[in-house]
Each structure stands twice: as C-alpha cells, then as structure tokens.
Design an enzyme around this catalytic site. Structure first.
Site, PDB file in Angstrom:
ATOM      1  N   HIS A 166       0.818  -1.220   0.000  1.00  0.00           N
ATOM      2  CA  HIS A 166       0.000   0.000   0.000  1.00  0.00           C
ATOM      3  C   HIS A 166       0.849   1.267   0.000  1.00  0.00           C
ATOM      4  O   HIS A 166       0.327   2.364  -0.211  1.00  0.00           O
ATOM      5  CB  HIS A 166      -1.054  -0.024   1.117  1.00  0.00           C
ATOM      6  CG  HIS A 166      -0.586   0.364   2.472  1.00  0.00           C
ATOM      7  ND1 HIS A 166      -0.174  -0.540   3.415  1.00  0.00           N
ATOM      8  CD2 HIS A 166      -0.481   1.581   3.056  1.00  0.00           C
ATOM      9  CE1 HIS A 166       0.157   0.093   4.519  1.00  0.00           C
ATOM     10  NE2 HIS A 166      -0.022   1.387   4.332  1.00  0.00           N
ATOM     11  N   ASP A 208      -0.158  -7.510   1.495  1.00  0.00           N
ATOM     12  CA  ASP A 208       0.372  -6.146   1.574  1.00  0.00           C
ATOM     13  C   ASP A 208       1.901  -6.187   1.610  1.00  0.00           C
ATOM     14  O   ASP A 208       2.521  -5.897   2.630  1.00  0.00           O
ATOM     15  CB  ASP A 208      -0.212  -5.441   2.802  1.00  0.00           C
ATOM     16  CG  ASP A 208       0.024  -3.935   2.769  1.00  0.00           C
ATOM     17  OD1 ASP A 208       0.485  -3.426   1.730  1.00  0.00           O
ATOM     18  OD2 ASP A 208      -0.253  -3.280   3.793  1.00  0.00           O
ATOM     19  N   SER A 231       3.982   2.579   8.030  1.00  0.00           N
ATOM     20  CA  SER A 231       3.642   1.493   7.113  1.00  0.00           C
ATOM     21  C   SER A 231       4.844   1.020   6.312  1.00  0.00           C
ATOM     22  O   SER A 231       5.680   1.818   5.906  1.00  0.00           O
ATOM     23  CB  SER A 231       2.577   1.946   6.129  1.00  0.00           C
ATOM     24  OG  SER A 231       1.332   1.936   6.750  1.00  0.00           O
TER      25      SER A 231
HETATM   26  N1  ARG Z   1      -1.671   2.151   7.113  1.00  0.00           N
HETATM   27  C1  ARG Z   1      -1.110   3.250   7.834  1.00  0.00           C
HETATM   28  C2  ARG Z   1       0.020   3.870   7.019  1.00  0.00           C
HETATM   29  O1  ARG Z   1      -0.189   4.106   5.864  1.00  0.00           O
HETATM   30  C3  ARG Z   1      -0.730   2.916   9.245  1.00  0.00           C
HETATM   31  C4  ARG Z   1      -0.573   1.475   9.590  1.00  0.00           C
HETATM   32  C5  ARG Z   1      -0.343   1.136  11.026  1.00  0.00           C
HETATM   33  N2  ARG Z   1      -1.440   1.437  11.886  1.00  0.00           N
HETATM   34  C6  ARG Z   1      -1.504   0.959  13.129  1.00  0.00           C
HETATM   35  N3  ARG Z   1      -2.460   1.382  13.907  1.00  0.00           N
HETATM   36  N4  ARG Z   1      -0.625   0.085  13.565  1.00  0.00           N
HETATM   37  O2  ARG Z   1       1.087   4.247   7.473  1.00  0.00           O
END
Ligand code: ARG
Length: 290
Positions: free
Chosen positions: A99, A153, A245
């Site tokens: 992503h 992912d 991420s």
């Molecule tokens: N998907 C988010 C990003 O693009 C954060 C992922 C982690 N979130 C979490 N609560 N551990 O960085």
C-alpha cells in the site's frame, strides 16, 4: 496454494456477510487512502527534543538510531517528505508494504511511478543529509494486492544503486515459532506519534508482543491469519501509526512482518496488523534473491 485460495474465498464471504461492519471498514480503508497524502504533505515537525508530548513517538515508543538499524529505510516523496518505512534486505532491494507503492484507480490499484519514490537509509534524523539516498529502478507489488484489509500487503523496490550497508534478515522457512503469541517483537519508523499528530523527524522504535490470531480476529473481522499477524497492546497506548507502514516487525533479529494497518492508532482493542512475511517467503526470495 489451493488451501490459501479457499481460505481467501471464505474470508471474502465472511466479509460480505459482515455488512454491519462496513462502516468501520470504510473508515479504515479511507484512512489508508488519505493518510499517505496527508502525511506526505505534512512537514516532519514533531521534534523529539521539544519533549512536550507525553504519550508520543511511533505511538508510545522510544528514540532509535539507524546506527543500530543500518538497514532501516525511509520512503519519501521527491521533496523528501516521509510517507512509509521499509527494510533493505539486499544492497539494491527494499521490502515494504504494497500500500506504500500503489495509488487507487478505477481498476483497483495502480503502481506508483518509480520517479515518485525515494529511499533513504542510514538517516536517523530526516532533517539531515546523513546516510544515503537512492532512487527506484523498478517496483514489484504482490500481484493479488488490492487493499491492505484483504492481505498481500507486500512489495519489493529495486533501487537504482547499491547501498553499502548491513542488510536485514528476512524470516525463514521453519521460523513459525517467531509468531507465537507473547513473543517479544520490535517495530520502528518515522510515523505519527499520535493518531492525529505529526510524523517524527527522528526514528522511533517500540517493543511489543506478538498477539494470538484469536485475539486479533476479535479485534478485526477482516483479520486473515494466512496473510497478517497482530502485534501490540490490546489496552492501547502503544502502536505503529500512519507513516510507519511498510516498516519492519522484528523478532530475534528477523523481519517477520511489515506495518500494514489498524483502526486508528494505539486505540484500546485495536492493535496493529502486520503483513505475515513468512507467508510470502518464497515470493520474496524470488524477488530479492535472499
Ligand atoms: N496504514 C497506515 C500507514 O499508511 C498505518 C498502519 C499502522 N497502523 C496501526 N495502527 N498500527 O502508514
């Protein structure tokens, strides 16, 4: 192979039945789509030196140094704005989350242009020019990736130059025990230090336990143990967050996961969900040569 497709199908059906959960799913998905943009445009201003935010950094973490994690990578825009993490696993290969490298499109997802991504290694403080920066030669995204709540992912960046730094070790076949509930793990990144806060100019790390599939499934109806693993604290307060991420989840010196998603950050009952890298080990070997 067939087993995993069947599981996937079952998981999808389950998801369709869970229409009452759709509201939250959309919230999680929207957060995913919008946050990289917001994070990308926000200046990295949450200086750890100001010391004013009590429960902050990664969320609830401590300062870390790329001297201790020389393979830790930051993905930035061409302007140098952080938006994801990654791990250098070979001199010209960085493993990160899918992503981090796709844009939404009518047909599902579209891989970003390689000129939109920079990779920085060896730079604890992103306001400096410490370490090295590389551009991107090519991007591989898991061919079945569509959104992080559906798994797969994972992605590999091939750099336009070789970086002469120690590399991270990926989880290996036979390392299933590293995913046992309660096993101590570490994650790190330059991401937000609170759910609605700014990203961190300096690297932060967080020690956290691996979480049982059953506990994670209770938190998230989307949880797929064949593609994901949870780690963190069900009581909240400590977690990865937006901007982290693609960064590593490390157990016994091996990268076993990648920061993937969660409902907000550090909320009670909503631990972080990580890509279960062991599931993709053969594909990664093929893509990285390691
Ligand atoms: N998907 C988010 C990003 O693009 C954060 C992922 C982690 N979130 C979490 N609560 N551990 O960085």
């Amino acid at each position: 192979m067939f087993a995993s497709i069947t599981l996937k199908g079952a998981a999808l059906l389950r998801r369709v039945e869970q229409s009452k959960r759709v509201g939250r799913r959309i919230r999680v998905a929207l957060t995913a789509l919008l946050l990289p943009l917001v994070v990308g445009s926000a200046a990295s201003v949450d200086s750890p030196e100001n010391g004013s935010v009590a429960e902050s950094r990664i969320v609830g973490g401590v300062p870390a140094s790329t001297a201790d994690h020389p393979w830790m990578a930051a993905l930035t825009t061409p302007n140098g704005d952080l938006y994801c993490g990654g791990a250098l696993v070979a001199p010209d290969k960085v493993v990160t989350a899918a992503h981090c490298l796709v844009l939404p499109s009518e047909q599902g997802v579209r891989v970003k242009s390689r000129t939109d991504v920079r990779v920085v290694v060896g730079r604890t403080d992103l306001r400096t020019t410490e370490g090295v920066q590389a551009g991107v030669r090519s991007i591989w995204v898991h061919p079945r990736y569509s959104s992080f709540v559906e798994g797969e992912d994972v992605a590999v960046i091939t750099l336009d130059r070789r970086i002469d730094a120690p590399t991270a070790t990926l989880v290996g076949h036979g390392d299933e025990r590293l995913y046992s509930p309660g096993t101590p793990a570490t994650t790190m990144g330059w991401g937000r230090t609170s759910e609605n806060g700014a990203t961190s100019a300096t690297l932060r790390s967080l020690d956290l336990p691996m979480i049982a599939d059953a506990d994670c499934a209770r938190s998230y109806p989307e949880y797929d143990p064949a593609a994901m693993v949870c780690a963190g604290y069900l009581e909240g307060g400590r977690d990865a967050c937006a901007g982290d991420s693609g960064g590593p989840l490390i157990v016994e010196g091996r990268v076993v996961g990648l920061v993937s998603w969660g409902d907000g950050c550090a909320r009670e009952g909503s631990p972080g969900v990580y890509t279960r890298l062991l599931e993709y080990r053969s594909l990664l070997a093929h893509q990285t040569g390691v």
